[in-house]
Design a protein around this motif. Structure first.
Motif, PDB file in Angstrom:
ATOM      1  N   ASP A  62      -7.520   3.580  -5.086  1.00  0.00           N
ATOM      2  CA  ASP A  62      -6.090   3.665  -4.813  1.00  0.00           C
ATOM      3  C   ASP A  62      -5.597   5.095  -4.655  1.00  0.00           C
ATOM      4  O   ASP A  62      -4.666   5.353  -3.893  1.00  0.00           O
ATOM      5  N   GLY A  63      -6.210   6.054  -5.337  1.00  0.00           N
ATOM      6  CA  GLY A  63      -5.779   7.442  -5.221  1.00  0.00           C
ATOM      7  C   GLY A  63      -6.125   8.080  -3.893  1.00  0.00           C
ATOM      8  O   GLY A  63      -5.639   9.175  -3.579  1.00  0.00           O
ATOM      9  N   ASN A 102       0.849  -1.189   0.000  1.00  0.00           N
ATOM     10  CA  ASN A 102       0.000   0.000   0.000  1.00  0.00           C
ATOM     11  C   ASN A 102       0.884   1.238   0.000  1.00  0.00           C
ATOM     12  O   ASN A 102       2.120   1.157   0.067  1.00  0.00           O
ATOM     13  N   PHE A 103       0.237   2.403  -0.065  1.00  0.00           N
ATOM     14  CA  PHE A 103       0.993   3.656  -0.120  1.00  0.00           C
ATOM     15  C   PHE A 103       1.900   3.827   1.086  1.00  0.00           C
ATOM     16  O   PHE A 103       3.054   4.255   0.964  1.00  0.00           O
ATOM     17  N   ASP A 104       1.387   3.521   2.272  1.00  0.00           N
ATOM     18  CA  ASP A 104       2.145   3.773   3.493  1.00  0.00           C
ATOM     19  C   ASP A 104       3.444   2.972   3.534  1.00  0.00           C
ATOM     20  O   ASP A 104       4.476   3.477   3.980  1.00  0.00           O
ATOM     21  N   GLU A 105       3.411   1.738   3.050  1.00  0.00           N
ATOM     22  CA  GLU A 105       4.631   0.931   3.016  1.00  0.00           C
ATOM     23  C   GLU A 105       5.616   1.478   1.979  1.00  0.00           C
ATOM     24  O   GLU A 105       6.836   1.479   2.201  1.00  0.00           O
ATOM     25  N   ALA A 106       5.092   1.944   0.848  1.00  0.00           N
ATOM     26  CA  ALA A 106       5.963   2.547  -0.160  1.00  0.00           C
ATOM     27  C   ALA A 106       6.583   3.831   0.373  1.00  0.00           C
ATOM     28  O   ALA A 106       7.761   4.124   0.124  1.00  0.00           O
ATOM     29  N   GLU A 124     -10.854   7.872 -12.678  1.00  0.00           N
ATOM     30  CA  GLU A 124     -10.371   6.801 -11.819  1.00  0.00           C
ATOM     31  C   GLU A 124     -11.259   6.758 -10.576  1.00  0.00           C
ATOM     32  O   GLU A 124     -12.080   7.671 -10.359  1.00  0.00           O
ATOM     33  N   PRO A 125     -11.137   5.729  -9.746  1.00  0.00           N
ATOM     34  CA  PRO A 125     -12.015   5.657  -8.568  1.00  0.00           C
ATOM     35  C   PRO A 125     -11.986   6.912  -7.704  1.00  0.00           C
ATOM     36  O   PRO A 125     -13.047   7.453  -7.353  1.00  0.00           O
ATOM     37  N   ALA A 126     -10.805   7.417  -7.356  1.00  0.00           N
ATOM     38  CA  ALA A 126     -10.732   8.631  -6.546  1.00  0.00           C
ATOM     39  C   ALA A 126     -11.338   9.823  -7.283  1.00  0.00           C
ATOM     40  O   ALA A 126     -11.920  10.725  -6.668  1.00  0.00           O
ATOM     41  N   GLY A 127     -11.237   9.817  -8.612  1.00  0.00           N
ATOM     42  CA  GLY A 127     -11.784  10.904  -9.406  1.00  0.00           C
ATOM     43  C   GLY A 127     -13.290  10.964  -9.387  1.00  0.00           C
ATOM     44  O   GLY A 127     -13.889  12.026  -9.627  1.00  0.00           O
TER      45      GLY A 127
END
Length: 423
Positions: free
Chosen positions: A240-241, A130-134, A288-291
């Protein structure tokens, strides 16, 4: 306050800086949504940016303000995909070396676009789930190499850059002789809503701001409830965004200071999918989903009839390979697709009896899969049924009971559903 406050003057200065590179995006009136909700709905088309999201604003402005020594040392970024494209674009434009960390599950479309925008200036690293791990890996790399971390949301200059969205919206509406009553904003780490709130606090203080979070990653709402940023134990990575476990400290402080004009609510991921499909089929918008979060949020809030409402379509980086899952989630959310475990007696005619006695005239079998093949008297099958109308479910369940079939309905969100249907 642990950072210098952000004001409209800061954002206006940033707007002047980035306007040489980043053109304003259209503000489009949407007749369909306006008629549906009884308000004047405008879509702020950030999906039409060169990198297909608003993230280019904060990324470019942030990097442009680095010192010559910082630029020479290179930059590092972590992103779910969109911030990375903005950083890549800025690196290539300014001739700066960048190293970008994204989660392993980042859609291929976003990964490919990062490399297109960055060219030889950037190195892409896939790491973490996920984002936090990246982000953790990116911070470690920046510290080890003496590079500058370009934060996707938790940085003052990033917030200032994102706030230029609001500056454009106010100017564009003013040109139409209108004022901004409500603005609906997707919320992940909080950079966009923090920038928009900072600008509107000075320039349009009567505007109501609605922050929309995915139901599976409502990290800003959790922070507001706790009185400080908190780390969610789990998040649903689908949007994901905006699937961030912890909002930024700066972003939280700005939202907390403006809580009188900000209303936070969450949106089911299935509703997001339905609105993605509606935007594509009706307006030809690839969100996109967040969009699509902001548009999905229209159904979650009470809006005064005839008011002027802006929905920020924050990005359009969606992988075509995801549309099967998007369709599935939308059908389930709308109550049109259901899954059952059916224990069929191992004797001739059972499937025919199921078709004749259970299915209605408009029901369709979308999936039929035996889970076990053995010599037992019964055999379990996973049956997916697609209905023409959500109201057809209760008659279907009654026919199952009347026909004496041993059926277990699998409910979304349960471990059984996730394991059998999704897994």
């Amino acid at each position: 306050m642990t950072f210098a406050p952000v004001h409209a003057a800061d954002i206006q200065a940033a707007q002047a800086d980035i306007s040489r590179i980043i053109a304003p995006t259209p503000l489009q009136y949407c007749p369909r949504l306006s008629q549906q909700y009884g308000v004047e709905v405008y879509l702020k088309r950030e999906d039409l940016q060169d990198v297909r999201s608003y993230k280019i604003r904060g990324a470019y402005y942030n990097i442009s303000k680095l010192s010559a020594d910082e630029k020479a040392a290179g930059v590092v970024a972590a992103s779910a995909g969109n911030h990375a494209q903005g950083v890549a674009y800025a690196c290539r434009s300014m001739g700066i070396d960048g190293k970008i960390f994204v989660p392993k599950r980042t859609p291929k479309q976003k990964r490919d676009r990062i490399l297109v925008h960055g060219g030889d200036s950037v190195e892409l690293v896939l790491t973490g789930n996920n984002f936090d791990e990246a982000a953790e890996a990116a911070h470690e790399d920046a510290l080890a190499r003496g590079a500058t971390m370009v934060e996707p949301f938790n940085a003052r200059n990033t917030v200032i850059g994102q706030g230029t969205v609001a500056a454009e919206v106010v100017t564009q509406l003013s040109a139409l002789g209108k004022s901004l009553d409500n603005i609906l904003v997707p919320v992940g780490g909080g950079g966009l809503i923090a920038g928009i709130a900072s600008y509107l606090a000075d320039m349009s203080p009567r505007t109501a701001i609605v922050g929309l979070e995915p139901a599976g990653a409502a990290s800003m709402a959790a922070a507001m409830k706790a009185g400080e940023p908190v780390t969610l134990k789990d998040v649903d990575p689908f949007v994901d965004g905006a699937a961030v476990k912890r909002v930024g400290d700066i972003n939280y402080e700005i939202v907390e200071q403006n809580q009188g004009r900000i209303h936070l609510t969450d949106v089911d991921e299935g509703a997001v999918c339905t609105n993605m499909l509606d935007l594509y089929q009706n307006e030809g918008i690839i969100a996109e989903p967040a969009g699509a979060l902001s548009v999905a949020g229209l159904a979650e809030v009470n809006l005064a009839p005839g008011s002027t409402v802006v929905c920020v379509v924050s990005g359009g980086n969606n992988d075509v390979l995801r549309y099967a899952e998007i369709m599935e989630r939308s059908l389930v959310h709308r109550g049109l697709k259901h899954y059952f475990l059916v224990n069929f007696a191992q004797e001739p005619g059972q499937l025919r009896r199921f078709l004749n006695d259970v299915l209605g005239p408009d029901d369709d079998i979308a999936l039929f899969e035996y889970l076990k093949k053995n010599n037992r008297e019964t055999g379990a099958a996973l049956v997916g049924l697609e209905l023409a109308r959500a109201t057809d479910l209760e008659p279907l369940l009654q026919r199952m009971e009347d026909a004496s079939f041993d059926c277990e309905r699998l409910m979304p969100g349960t471990p059984e559903y996730d394991y059998i249907v999704i897994g």
